[in-house]
Design a protein around this motif. Sequence first.
Motif, PDB file in Angstrom:
ATOM      1  N   PRO A 176      -8.952  10.756  -5.609  1.00  0.00           N
ATOM      2  CA  PRO A 176      -7.568  10.576  -5.150  1.00  0.00           C
ATOM      3  C   PRO A 176      -7.381  11.013  -3.685  1.00  0.00           C
ATOM      4  O   PRO A 176      -6.739  10.320  -2.903  1.00  0.00           O
ATOM      5  N   ALA A 177      -7.997  12.133  -3.316  1.00  0.00           N
ATOM      6  CA  ALA A 177      -7.906  12.583  -1.917  1.00  0.00           C
ATOM      7  C   ALA A 177      -8.646  11.621  -0.992  1.00  0.00           C
ATOM      8  O   ALA A 177      -8.178  11.325   0.110  1.00  0.00           O
ATOM      9  N   ALA A 178      -9.785  11.115  -1.439  1.00  0.00           N
ATOM     10  CA  ALA A 178     -10.536  10.143  -0.642  1.00  0.00           C
ATOM     11  C   ALA A 178      -9.720   8.864  -0.458  1.00  0.00           C
ATOM     12  O   ALA A 178      -9.699   8.285   0.630  1.00  0.00           O
ATOM     13  N   ALA A 179      -9.048   8.429  -1.507  1.00  0.00           N
ATOM     14  CA  ALA A 179      -8.222   7.217  -1.417  1.00  0.00           C
ATOM     15  C   ALA A 179      -7.069   7.430  -0.435  1.00  0.00           C
ATOM     16  O   ALA A 179      -6.774   6.547   0.377  1.00  0.00           O
ATOM     17  N   ARG A 180      -6.428   8.595  -0.492  1.00  0.00           N
ATOM     18  CA  ARG A 180      -5.348   8.887   0.458  1.00  0.00           C
ATOM     19  C   ARG A 180      -5.869   8.860   1.897  1.00  0.00           C
ATOM     20  O   ARG A 180      -5.252   8.277   2.789  1.00  0.00           O
ATOM     21  N   ALA A 181      -7.016   9.483   2.111  1.00  0.00           N
ATOM     22  CA  ALA A 181      -7.591   9.525   3.456  1.00  0.00           C
ATOM     23  C   ALA A 181      -8.005   8.130   3.919  1.00  0.00           C
ATOM     24  O   ALA A 181      -7.746   7.747   5.067  1.00  0.00           O
ATOM     25  N   LEU A 182      -8.609   7.360   3.024  1.00  0.00           N
ATOM     26  CA  LEU A 182      -9.045   6.014   3.400  1.00  0.00           C
ATOM     27  C   LEU A 182      -7.859   5.123   3.744  1.00  0.00           C
ATOM     28  O   LEU A 182      -7.882   4.417   4.762  1.00  0.00           O
ATOM     29  N   VAL A 183      -6.825   5.150   2.937  1.00  0.00           N
ATOM     30  CA  VAL A 183      -5.654   4.309   3.214  1.00  0.00           C
ATOM     31  C   VAL A 183      -4.983   4.746   4.521  1.00  0.00           C
ATOM     32  O   VAL A 183      -4.546   3.906   5.307  1.00  0.00           O
ATOM     33  N   ALA A 184      -4.928   6.039   4.761  1.00  0.00           N
ATOM     34  CA  ALA A 184      -4.370   6.516   6.034  1.00  0.00           C
ATOM     35  C   ALA A 184      -5.219   6.013   7.200  1.00  0.00           C
ATOM     36  O   ALA A 184      -4.683   5.488   8.185  1.00  0.00           O
ATOM     37  N   LEU A 185      -6.538   6.128   7.089  1.00  0.00           N
ATOM     38  CA  LEU A 185      -7.418   5.657   8.164  1.00  0.00           C
ATOM     39  C   LEU A 185      -7.310   4.152   8.362  1.00  0.00           C
ATOM     40  O   LEU A 185      -7.328   3.665   9.497  1.00  0.00           O
ATOM     41  N   GLN A 186      -7.202   3.400   7.279  1.00  0.00           N
ATOM     42  CA  GLN A 186      -7.035   1.950   7.406  1.00  0.00           C
ATOM     43  C   GLN A 186      -5.716   1.623   8.107  1.00  0.00           C
ATOM     44  O   GLN A 186      -5.654   0.701   8.927  1.00  0.00           O
ATOM     45  N   SER A 187      -4.677   2.376   7.805  1.00  0.00           N
ATOM     46  CA  SER A 187      -3.381   2.150   8.436  1.00  0.00           C
ATOM     47  C   SER A 187      -3.430   2.486   9.921  1.00  0.00           C
ATOM     48  O   SER A 187      -2.883   1.758  10.750  1.00  0.00           O
ATOM     49  N   TRP A 188      -4.079   3.589  10.274  1.00  0.00           N
ATOM     50  CA  TRP A 188      -4.229   3.950  11.677  1.00  0.00           C
ATOM     51  C   TRP A 188      -5.113   2.940  12.398  1.00  0.00           C
ATOM     52  O   TRP A 188      -4.867   2.607  13.569  1.00  0.00           O
ATOM     53  N   ALA A 189      -6.132   2.416  11.726  1.00  0.00           N
ATOM     54  CA  ALA A 189      -6.995   1.396  12.329  1.00  0.00           C
ATOM     55  C   ALA A 189      -6.201   0.122  12.612  1.00  0.00           C
ATOM     56  O   ALA A 189      -6.414  -0.540  13.632  1.00  0.00           O
ATOM     57  N   SER A 190      -5.286  -0.210  11.731  1.00  0.00           N
ATOM     58  CA  SER A 190      -4.425  -1.376  11.952  1.00  0.00           C
ATOM     59  C   SER A 190      -3.560  -1.174  13.197  1.00  0.00           C
ATOM     60  O   SER A 190      -3.412  -2.079  14.030  1.00  0.00           O
ATOM     61  N   LEU A 191      -3.012   0.019  13.336  1.00  0.00           N
ATOM     62  CA  LEU A 191      -2.214   0.327  14.523  1.00  0.00           C
ATOM     63  C   LEU A 191      -3.094   0.281  15.774  1.00  0.00           C
ATOM     64  O   LEU A 191      -2.681  -0.211  16.822  1.00  0.00           O
ATOM     65  N   LYS A 192      -4.319   0.763  15.667  1.00  0.00           N
ATOM     66  CA  LYS A 192      -5.244   0.738  16.805  1.00  0.00           C
ATOM     67  C   LYS A 192      -5.538  -0.706  17.232  1.00  0.00           C
ATOM     68  O   LYS A 192      -5.580  -1.004  18.429  1.00  0.00           O
ATOM     69  N   ARG A 193      -5.700  -1.615  16.264  1.00  0.00           N
ATOM     70  CA  ARG A 193      -5.908  -3.034  16.596  1.00  0.00           C
ATOM     71  C   ARG A 193      -4.676  -3.609  17.289  1.00  0.00           C
ATOM     72  O   ARG A 193      -4.787  -4.348  18.268  1.00  0.00           O
ATOM     73  N   ASP A 194      -3.495  -3.272  16.784  1.00  0.00           N
ATOM     74  CA  ASP A 194      -2.253  -3.747  17.410  1.00  0.00           C
ATOM     75  C   ASP A 194      -2.123  -3.196  18.828  1.00  0.00           C
ATOM     76  O   ASP A 194      -1.674  -3.889  19.737  1.00  0.00           O
TER      77      ASP A 194
END
Length: 161
Positions: A131-149
């Motif tokens: 569960p903690a890994a999933a939270r961290a992964l989704v947060a990182l994916q969201s930040w990566a999306s912002l980085k692409r934008d």
Amino acid sequence: MSCPFAALGLLPTFGLTPAVLERAYYQALQNHHPDRTGAALSGTAINAAYQQLKDPLQRAQVLLQQAGVDLSTQAQTYLTPTVLEALFTQREALAEATTSAEHQAVQQAVQQAEATWWPTLEKALASNDYPAAARALVALQSWASLKRDLAAAPTAEAPHA
């Protein structure tokens, strides 16, 4: 190929170095070359496995899928209100940014967030805290999306009147 780790002859683990991945990739290509084996695995499957594991976000997602965590339908449930607020604030700042300095401020916020979440992901996967890994992964994916934008956003200074 259902398991990219198996395609490259690797144990499922997050902490793979680029050198280990590359060595396993070339070894798999040699071991499964049609001239040697009669094509047990296709080069396409080996290439796909390598590309997937080379990206640490995709590698983490594979590990979570193997642990039974389905992010395809539950990803948003792993974003905490704090992360959502931080993402919203930085997306808003990016939308309003007109100068290089403002873009750079958003970039620094993204880098700080990533610097916080990468160790969290590594630690959670190492301890099988999915569960903690999933939270961290989704947060990182969201930040990566912002980085692409951010990378796609214009950064030129507004002309002075």
